[in-house]
Design a protein around this motif. Structure first.
Motif, PDB file in Angstrom:
ATOM      1  N   TYR A   1       0.752  -1.192  -0.063  1.00 45.84           N
ATOM      2  CA  TYR A   1       0.087   0.252   0.027  1.00 45.84           C
ATOM      3  C   TYR A   1       0.731   1.241   0.052  1.00 45.84           C
ATOM      4  O   TYR A   1       1.518   1.670   0.990  1.00 45.84           O
ATOM      5  CB  TYR A   1      -0.867  -0.105   1.177  1.00 45.84           C
ATOM      6  N   GLY A   2       1.239   1.759  -1.115  1.00 48.28           N
ATOM      7  CA  GLY A   2       2.046   2.731  -1.262  1.00 48.28           C
ATOM      8  C   GLY A   2       1.571   4.306  -0.936  1.00 48.28           C
ATOM      9  O   GLY A   2       0.344   4.066  -0.280  1.00 48.28           O
ATOM     10  N   ASN A   3       1.921   5.131  -1.323  1.00 49.17           N
ATOM     11  CA  ASN A   3       1.418   6.681  -1.205  1.00 49.17           C
ATOM     12  C   ASN A   3       0.241   6.992  -2.058  1.00 49.17           C
ATOM     13  O   ASN A   3       0.092   8.234  -2.161  1.00 49.17           O
ATOM     14  CB  ASN A   3       2.472   7.551  -1.132  1.00 49.17           C
ATOM     15  N   THR A   4      -0.225   6.260  -2.995  1.00 44.89           N
ATOM     16  CA  THR A   4      -1.113   6.614  -4.052  1.00 44.89           C
ATOM     17  C   THR A   4      -2.566   6.539  -3.511  1.00 44.89           C
ATOM     18  O   THR A   4      -2.832   5.668  -2.626  1.00 44.89           O
ATOM     19  CB  THR A   4      -1.289   5.531  -4.979  1.00 44.89           C
ATOM     20  N   LYS A   5      -3.260   7.509  -3.591  1.00 45.71           N
ATOM     21  CA  LYS A   5      -4.561   7.687  -3.067  1.00 45.71           C
ATOM     22  C   LYS A   5      -5.518   7.915  -4.000  1.00 45.71           C
ATOM     23  O   LYS A   5      -5.229   8.611  -5.095  1.00 45.71           O
ATOM     24  CB  LYS A   5      -4.675   8.797  -2.130  1.00 45.71           C
TER      25      LYS A   5
ATOM     26  N   GLN B   1      -6.348   4.929   0.359  1.00 52.67           N
ATOM     27  CA  GLN B   1      -5.209   4.287  -0.324  1.00 52.67           C
ATOM     28  C   GLN B   1      -5.344   3.190  -1.306  1.00 52.67           C
ATOM     29  O   GLN B   1      -6.314   2.607  -1.207  1.00 52.67           O
ATOM     30  CB  GLN B   1      -4.300   3.642   0.770  1.00 52.67           C
ATOM     31  N   VAL B   2      -4.652   3.293  -2.467  1.00 56.51           N
ATOM     32  CA  VAL B   2      -4.970   2.409  -3.457  1.00 56.51           C
ATOM     33  C   VAL B   2      -3.948   1.291  -3.678  1.00 56.51           C
ATOM     34  O   VAL B   2      -2.427   1.991  -3.504  1.00 56.51           O
ATOM     35  CB  VAL B   2      -5.001   3.015  -4.863  1.00 56.51           C
ATOM     36  N   HIS B   3      -3.926   0.289  -3.982  1.00 60.46           N
ATOM     37  CA  HIS B   3      -2.952  -0.837  -3.828  1.00 60.46           C
ATOM     38  C   HIS B   3      -2.058  -0.719  -5.333  1.00 60.46           C
ATOM     39  O   HIS B   3      -1.149  -1.368  -5.401  1.00 60.46           O
ATOM     40  CB  HIS B   3      -3.375  -2.293  -3.767  1.00 60.46           C
ATOM     41  N   GLN B   4      -2.573  -0.305  -6.231  1.00 60.69           N
ATOM     42  CA  GLN B   4      -1.828   0.029  -7.737  1.00 60.69           C
ATOM     43  C   GLN B   4      -1.363   1.422  -7.848  1.00 60.69           C
ATOM     44  O   GLN B   4      -1.455   2.248  -7.074  1.00 60.69           O
ATOM     45  CB  GLN B   4      -2.763  -0.604  -8.727  1.00 60.69           C
ATOM     46  N   ASP B   5      -0.752   1.528  -9.021  1.00 61.90           N
ATOM     47  CA  ASP B   5      -0.620   2.653  -9.427  1.00 61.90           C
ATOM     48  C   ASP B   5      -1.868   3.235 -10.208  1.00 61.90           C
ATOM     49  O   ASP B   5      -1.922   3.231 -11.412  1.00 61.90           O
ATOM     50  CB  ASP B   5       0.721   2.955 -10.417  1.00 61.90           C
ATOM     51  N   ALA B   6      -2.793   3.621  -9.383  1.00 67.09           N
ATOM     52  CA  ALA B   6      -4.061   4.109 -10.052  1.00 67.09           C
ATOM     53  C   ALA B   6      -4.629   5.512  -9.644  1.00 67.09           C
ATOM     54  O   ALA B   6      -4.155   5.932  -8.601  1.00 67.09           O
ATOM     55  CB  ALA B   6      -5.094   2.882  -9.648  1.00 67.09           C
TER      56      ALA B   6
END
Length: 96
Positions: free
Chosen positions: A49-53, A60-65
């Motif tokens: 779970y990166g810093n992508t929201k 938080q999104v688990h992909q680069d989405a």
């Protein structure tokens, strides 16, 4: 939900590398060291779970989405690029 174009960009599955020369879980060829402390020798750690929201609900999104799965389905768009994938005009949806 993602479009056909973005299916190729999906993240990899979390499994160890296959046993081959040059894999990161082997001891020969500059791979993993024996009795190595991973906290001290971390290079670039993978975080699921990166810093992508999500741009709509800030979850938080688990992909680069751009969108989380719930928002992407409710809007009928691709989660990664935002392209219209599904017509949700006649769907009965609620935010409950």
């Amino acid at each position: 939900m993602v479009c056909e174009k973005c299916e190729k960009k999906l993240s990899k599955v979390i499994v160890p590398d296959k046993w081959k020369e040059g894999a990161s879980n082997t001891t020969e060829g500059g791979g993993r060291k024996i009795n190595e402390n991973k906290l001290l020798s971390k290079k670039k750690r993978w975080t699921p779970y990166g810093n992508t929201k999500c741009t709509i609900c800030k979850q938080q999104v688990h992909q680069d989405a751009k969108y989380c799965h719930t928002c992407a389905y409710s809007k009928g768009v691709c989660a990664m690029c935002g392209k219209q994938v599904l017509d949700t005009k006649f769907y009965k949806q609620s935010n409950v």
